[in-house]
Structures are given as structure tokens and as C-alpha cells.
Motif scaffolding. Structure first.
Motif, PDB file in Angstrom:
ATOM      1  N   SER A  24      36.448 -70.573  34.694  1.00 12.44           N
ATOM      2  CA  SER A  24      35.754 -69.394  34.176  1.00 12.44           C
ATOM      3  C   SER A  24      34.568 -69.055  35.070  1.00 12.44           C
ATOM      4  O   SER A  24      34.274 -67.886  35.310  1.00 12.44           O
TER       5      SER A  24
ATOM      6  N   GLU B 110      38.856 -66.910  24.908  1.00 15.18           N
ATOM      7  CA  GLU B 110      38.270 -68.210  24.568  1.00 15.18           C
ATOM      8  C   GLU B 110      36.818 -68.109  24.166  1.00 15.18           C
ATOM      9  O   GLU B 110      36.345 -68.832  23.314  1.00 15.18           O
TER      10      GLU B 110
ATOM     11  N   ASP C 130      41.452 -64.738  30.792  1.00 12.40           N
ATOM     12  CA  ASP C 130      41.039 -66.136  30.619  1.00 12.40           C
ATOM     13  C   ASP C 130      41.247 -66.530  29.163  1.00 12.40           C
ATOM     14  O   ASP C 130      40.474 -66.161  28.315  1.00 12.40           O
TER      15      ASP C 130
HETATM   16 MG    MG Z   1      36.997 -71.546  30.722  1.00  9.82          MG
END
Ligand code: MG
Ligand code: TYD
Length: 452
Positions: free
Chosen positions: A101, A123, A169
Motif C-alpha cells: 500500500s 481494506e 488494493d
Molecule cells: Mg495494504
């Protein structure tokens, strides 16, 4: 209630079957079948056969290297083969907490692209991403954040804002509501990736999918996911060490043996501009069992330290352990040392380690491994300004290595004074200041290395 229809498929190759099979008839692997709910058939099947982009003549397609998007991160560009390509679908995989990330957020900040960029997170909340962006010192008006898990909502947002670069992501946290299985399940992964592929190819959006890996290091989900994307990048490293290595396992737009080296710091990932220096920074001098070898990672020479520890074994079966190099190769080299040089290694434990968390599989490091083992066994330190190179054959002969000139000039740049190389491998009319010593076989080489 009617039982929902399921089917089975091979997680390795995607072969489908109505019943569970122990061995896949297609790829021959055992125990790879998993059960999934059958996806519902699309109602309008006719439309599905219409190509979204009409066929074009080869000569009408304009693609040149200038079409690449500069990510602004040189190490990432190198691994991608020069930058992202419009419409490219990249899978960025790695262990949790390794920095995926962070890398993607830094990428959206530095990328040389004036159009809209969309960062979709399944997330983290917008607040969390904003906090991280502040920590990394990012503020960019072209950047749109979206925290969503429903692929249909995501697709609508993409249609509305028409971004040219998307980060998703992660692929394991999004889902298509039409499919009844849970996010992260194999059919969700497959269908979601399919959808992403449609955006990427149909609308020419460069897309980076973040993916998690399972315990044994494979990208979670079936291998078919790897078949669908254009490039698979692996972000690896030990979580407790600073170095991170970005490696490409597959790349339709570049070479697969380039690596990018980063360091996790206070303010995000920093590129390691001089990896040789970084990998040698903690080298113990004048100690037995350590030696430096110039190896090649893709087109780039890299100096790394090989360490070995040989100690008497107190149990019947001597222990052998390797980190960062091939176990069987080390066993073979120990057998050569025993047979050709008479070193009594069969009752010794041996540990071989490539320092810095790298993995090196090229045979050119054979001589360095053998020298480190012999040095530790004899308790004799190797002369500190020497590098060694060469593949070792079963009769103990030293075999030629490629890119000798590049490797030696890197060693010279890092201040090494001598290099021991296979005889007959001498670069013609070179202009290297480093002293080159040639050796025909392992015993000649070791007499230079250990006796000076
Ligand atoms: Mg991550
Ligand atoms: P992260 O990018 O969230 O990993 P992933 O997405 O692969 O799961 O972050 C990884 C770790 O990096 C996290 O534990 C904290 C650390 N970190 C730093 O050390 N410095 C930083 O500037 C940032 C943003 C993270």
C-alpha cells in the motif's frame, strides 16, 4: 430449498470438472481441486460475443516506447521494463505488511500523468489513507480516493471519472454481488479480475491490482489469476529488515529478471541507489567464512557477501542449511571440495547465507560459496580486497561466467583491488584497474584466495 449448483476446478491450471478429482487430468497435479458455486449464466449471451474494441490493422496501431507512463520511481520503472503501459494490468503481490500500500500510494504521488488517478481501497478507510498520505507528504489534486468493495459501484465510479491509472488494493477484498461466494474466494477473484481486465483493455486504463500471498508464497487464489494479468510483480523481503526487493515473475512488456531495491524508512519507501554499498555495509573484515562476489541481477551487477559457517557435527547426520542460495548446489560444492581438495567436510555442519535477504541462483557464485566454506573450515580469513567469480564443475574445473567486464567494473567501483576469475574468461583489451588473477580449477583458485 434447492441445493445450489457447484462445480470443481483445478487451482493450478483452472481445469473444470463436475466432480472432485484427486489428480488433475490436465496438469497432473494432485489435490488441487476446489469446490465453487457455479457462476450464473449471463442472460444476454449474444452481447458477450461482440468485441468491445474493433479489430485493427497492425500497421494502424501506434505504439512506441514513449507511450509508457513514467512512474517517477526509477526502481519501479526498471522492473516494469521502462514504466507502465496504457491499458496494462499489473498484479503486485507480497506478504501483508511488506509495503504494497505504501509503494502504490507513493506511486500515485510521483507518477508523471496529468489525468485522473483513482486509488480504490477495500481494506482501509479514507481517513486511514489520508493519514498515510500525510505521513508520506502527498497531496495531489488529480488523485481520487474510493473506499468500496462492490465491483459494480467501483465500475460506475470509474465510468464517471474516467481515470487513466487505477490502483485496486486489494483484489481479495472486492466482490461482484452476482456471484454468491465470499470475497477472496476463487470464483470471486477470477470474475473480479476479469472485470478489471475489461476496464484495463477496453478503456485503456493502466491498472495495478494489489494481491496477498498465502503462507507458502503463492499469490492467494488460483494460478489462473497470474495468467490473466500482463505482469506479476513480487514485493519481498524480511519484515524486520529494511531492504525490500521488487521482482517481476512475469512481464509482457519487459524482461523478468530485473529487480528493484527499496528501503523502508520513516517516510515511506526509499530507492536504494547503490545496492552494492548497501549490501556490503555491515561486512566483517578479516574474518573467516565471508567473501564478496559480483553477481548479476538482470542487467545490473551487484556485489553481495556470501557467508559460511562450518563446525564439527555432534550428531550422526551432519546439518546443512542455506539461506538465499540453492541447497542442492551447496551440497554438490561440498562434495567437490571433499573429493578434489581432500577437505574432511562429511562430519561437519555447514551453514551458508547470502547476506541482505537476497536470493541468488546463478552458478557464477559457486566459487564464492566454495571459498567461504573452505575459509570457515580452515579458519583462515580471505584477503579483504578480493572478489571471486566462477562456476564450478564436478571435476573441480572453473567455468566461464557471463558479463565479466560489467561485474569487474562494479567491483572496481566499490574499491576492490583483486579479482579471481576462471582462466580463459579474461575480457579482451579491458581497461580495468582491478588486478585480475585467473585460475583453472578450484584448487588453484583457493590457493590464491586463502594463501594470498
Ligand atoms: Mg495494504
Ligand atoms: P503497508 O504498505 O500497509 O503494507 P501492505 O500494504 O503490504 O500490507 O505498510 C507496511 C509497513 O511499513 C507498516 O507496518 C508500517 C511501515 N511503514 C514505515 O515503516 N514507514 C512508512 O512511512 C510507512 C507508510 C509505513
Amino acid at each position: 430449498m434447492a441445493k445450489e449448483k457447484t462445480y470443481f476446478f483445478c487451482q493450478e491450471c483452472g481445469y473444470e470438472s463436475a466432480k472432485w478429482l484427486g489428480k488433475c487430468p490436465n496438469c497432473g497435479n494432485w489435490n488441487t481441486f476446489a469446490e465453487e458455486l457455479a457462476p450464473q449464466k449471463a442472460k444476454n449471451t449474444k452481447a458477450a460475443h461482440l468485441p468491445s474494441v474493433p479489430a485493427k490493422k497492425l500497421t494502424e496501431i501506434d505504439f512506441s516506447e514513449d507511450n509508457r507512463i513514467d512512474t517517477g520511481i526509477a526502481e519501479l520503472n526498471r522492473v516494469l521494463g521502462g514504466g507502465l503501459v496504457h491499458g496494462e494490468l499489473v498484479l503486485l503481490a507480497g506478504d501483508p505488511g511488506i509495503g504494497k500500500s505504501t509503494l502504490t500510494l507513493q506511486l500515485v504521488a510521483t507518477v508523471k500523468l496529468s489525468q485522473t488517478i483513482m486509488y480504490i481501497s477495500g481494506e482501509e478507510s479514507v481517513g486511514q489513507i489520508k493519514m498515510r498520505a500525510e505521513r508520506l507528504g502527498i497531496d495531489k489534486s488529480e488523485l481520487l480516493l474510493l473506499c468500496e468493495n462492490d465491483m459494480n459501484v467501483i465500475t460506475n465510479e470509474i465510468k464517471r471519472y474516467q481515470p487513466k491509472l487505477i490502483i485496486l488494493d486489494s483484489i481479495q477484498t472486492v466482490y461482484l454481488p452476482e456471484i454468491t461466494s465470499a470475497p477472496g474466494s476463487v470464483s470471486q477473484l477470477r470474475e473480479c479480475t476479469n472485470k478489471v481486465m475489461q476496464w484495463a483493455k477496453g478503456w485503456g486504463i493502466a491498472t495495478i491490482l494489489v494481491g496477498h500471498v498465502t503462507k507458502d508464497g503463492a499469490v492467494a487464489g488460483p494460478r489462473v489469476l497470474e495468467h490473466m494479468v500482463d505482469a506479476v510483480l513480487f514485493f519481498e523481503g524480511e519484515r524486520h529488515y529494511q531492504h525490500r526487493v521488487l521482482r517481476s515473475l512475469k512481464n509482457r512488456f519487459g524482461s523478468t529478471n530485473e529487480i528493484g531495491i527499496f528501503e523502508m524508512a520513516e517516510k515511506g519507501l526509499e530507492e536504494v541507489k547503490n545496492p552494492s554499498e548497501a549490501f556490503l555495509s555491515e561486512r566483517p573484515l578479516d574474518t573467516a567464512g565471508t567473501i564478496v562476489v559480483p553477481c548479476m541481477e538482470g542487467s545490473r551487477p551487484l556485489l553481495i557477501e556470501v557467508q559460511a559457517l562450518v563446525t564439527p557435527s555432534f550428531f550422526g547426520q551432519p546439518r546443512r542449511m542455506t539461506t538465499g542460495c540453492d541447497f542442492n548446489r551447496v551440497t554438490m560444492l561440498m562434495a567437490v571440495l571433499e573429493k578434489r581438495l581432500g577437505l574432511q567436510l562429511s562430519n561437519q555442519d555447514a551453514y551458508v547465507n547470502i547476506v541482505g535477504g537476497l536470493r541468488v541462483d546463478e552458478p557464477a557464485i559457486d566459487l564464492a560459496i566454495a571459498a567461504a566454506i573452505a575459509s570457515s573450515f580452515r579458519e583462515r580469513a580471505v584477503y579483504r580486497d578480493v572478489v571471486v567469480l566462477g562456476e564450478i564443475g564436478l571435476t573441480g574445473e572453473l567455468r566461464q561466467v557471463n558479463h565479466l567486464q560489467r561485474r569487474l567494473s562494479e567491483a572496481e567501483k566499490m574499491g576492490f583491488a583483486k579479482a579471481i576469475v576462471p582462466a580463459g574468461n579474461l575480457p579482451k583489451n579491458h581497461q580495468l584497474a582491478i588486478e585480475i588473477i585467473t585460475a583453472k580449477n578450484i584448487s588453484e583458485a583457493l590457493s590464491f584466495i586463502l594463501e594470498g
